[in-house]
Design a protein around this motif. Structure first.
Motif, short mmCIF file in Angstrom:
data_model
loop_
_atom_site.label_atom_id
_atom_site.label_comp_id
_atom_site.label_asym_id
_atom_site.label_seq_id
_atom_site.Cartn_x
_atom_site.Cartn_y
_atom_site.Cartn_z
N LEU A 1 -30.20 16.35 22.96
CA LEU A 1 -28.76 15.94 22.27
C LEU A 1 -28.17 14.75 23.35
O LEU A 1 -27.83 13.82 22.58
N ARG B 1 -18.53 19.48 15.97
CA ARG B 1 -19.84 19.09 15.40
C ARG B 1 -20.96 19.31 16.32
O ARG B 1 -21.94 19.67 16.10
N ARG B 2 -20.85 19.16 17.57
CA ARG B 2 -21.74 19.28 18.69
C ARG B 2 -21.91 20.57 18.82
O ARG B 2 -23.16 21.23 18.96
N HIS C 1 -24.25 21.77 16.35
CA HIS C 1 -25.73 20.70 16.46
C HIS C 1 -26.58 21.85 17.36
O HIS C 1 -27.70 22.03 17.36
#
Length: 337
Positions: A67, A45-46, A49
């Motif tokens: 982040l 998921r990161r 992002h």
């Protein structure tokens, strides 16, 4: 999930994933027994992002801060990104325009390309003297293309450079009218004025057509430039605006001379005289307007204005009556010869 599978599913190369790891931007949660990187769902998921923020133009350093810093607010950074992107787009548009100019010149070799680029640099100089030099003394006697000169005319604010550009444009190869026509429709009134001023120095039916359209411009200066240019070409469509120029000035003397020339046509003589007489009636208490109108009557051919001038010898404004009397005397003396 191992790094190869992550790369396949995310579209991010293994090389880039290792780079993210070295920067501490996306570190895999675990390692296999053999020491291979193993990514958890949170890590993937990161990655997405990171890629999403990269698509907005953020640097990897800015992404890491966005982040990891709970107090980070995006507004300032986004505003800065908008500014930087706008500047980049402007640079790209300038490059595109420059390439189109080179292409339109149809260069036969790189020397031609280099001459055009040199002209572009000269015309784009912040120094007015350098711009004028580029127009009047182009490299190796290379004549600037008409579209390049037209674009420079529309952008030029220095009156001396603008005059040189109009002179060069009138002698350039190519369709100068096509290059200037968009300027007549520009939102910026200064650009419209420059365009009409330059069109006034071009001959041909195309220039006349664009000037005729400019007679309906909301700006009085644009209409005046167009009317004077059209009147000089013998275009009777300019008569109403020429009469208005006599009334309002400036250029009233030039407008009067053109009306006199147009009034030599019997089909228009009565209309022009009727228009001038109507302006006297419309401005009964404005001596400055009445004086300009009286002076304009001096330009009418033959005895065309004699009856109206005789009426004006009794005008309450002494300057008008004296001028009218003098003109009546001249006309009557001519008729006796």
């Amino acid at each position: 999930m191992l790094i190869g599978e992550v790369a396949r599913r995310s579209g991010v190369s293994t090389r880039m994933l290792r780079h993210y790891d070295s920067l501490g931007l996306v570190r895999p949660t675990g390692r296999t027994v053999g020491g291979y990187r193993e990514y958890a769902p949170e890590d993937i998921r990161r990655i997405f992002h990171v890629e999403g923020l990269r698509s907005l133009g953020l640097s990897l350093r800015e992404i890491g801060r966005a982040l990891d810093d709970p107090g980070f607010t995006p507004s300032t950074l986004v505003t800065d990104l908008i500014r930087r992107t706008g500047e980049r787009l402007n640079r790209e548009q300038e490059l595109l325009d420059r390439l189109r100019t080179v292409d339109a010149a149809e260069p036969t070799g790189w020397q031609d390309v280099l001459r055009i680029v040199e002209l572009l640099h000269g015309l784009g100089s912040p120094d007015a003297a350098r711009r004028q030099q580029a127009v009047l003394a182009p490299a190796e006697d290379a004549s600037p293309p008409a579209d390049m000169l037209a674009a420079a005319v529309l952008a030029e604010s220095d009156p001396y450079v603008a005059g040189s550009l109009r002179w060069a444009l009138a002698r350039a190869d190519g369709d100068a009218v096509a290059g200037l026509a968009p300027g007549v429709r520009a939102a910026d009134v200064e650009v419209r004025r420059r365009a009409v001023h330059a069109l006034a120095e071009l001959s041909g039916a195309d220039a006349t057509a664009v000037l005729t359209a400019a007679l309906s411009d909301p700006d009085a200066t644009v209409r005046r430039y167009a009317a004077l240019a059209l009147g000089a070409r013998g275009a009777t469509t300019a008569v109403p605006e020429l009469v208005r120029t006599v009334v309002d000035g400036p250029n009233d003397v030039e407008a009067a001379e053109l009306l006199g020339a147009l009034a030599a046509d019997e089909a228009w003589a009565g209309r022009i005289m009727g228009a001038l007489a109507g302006e006297f009636a419309a401005h009964p208490a404005d001596p400055a307007v009445r004086r300009r109108l009286t002076q304009a009557l001096a330009e009418m051919p033959g005895r065309l204005a004699l009856d109206l001038l005789r009426q004006l010898t009794r005008d309450p404004d002494r300057a008008v009556s004296l001028l009218a009397s003098a003109l009546v005397g001249v006309l009557e003396e001519r008729s006796e010869e």
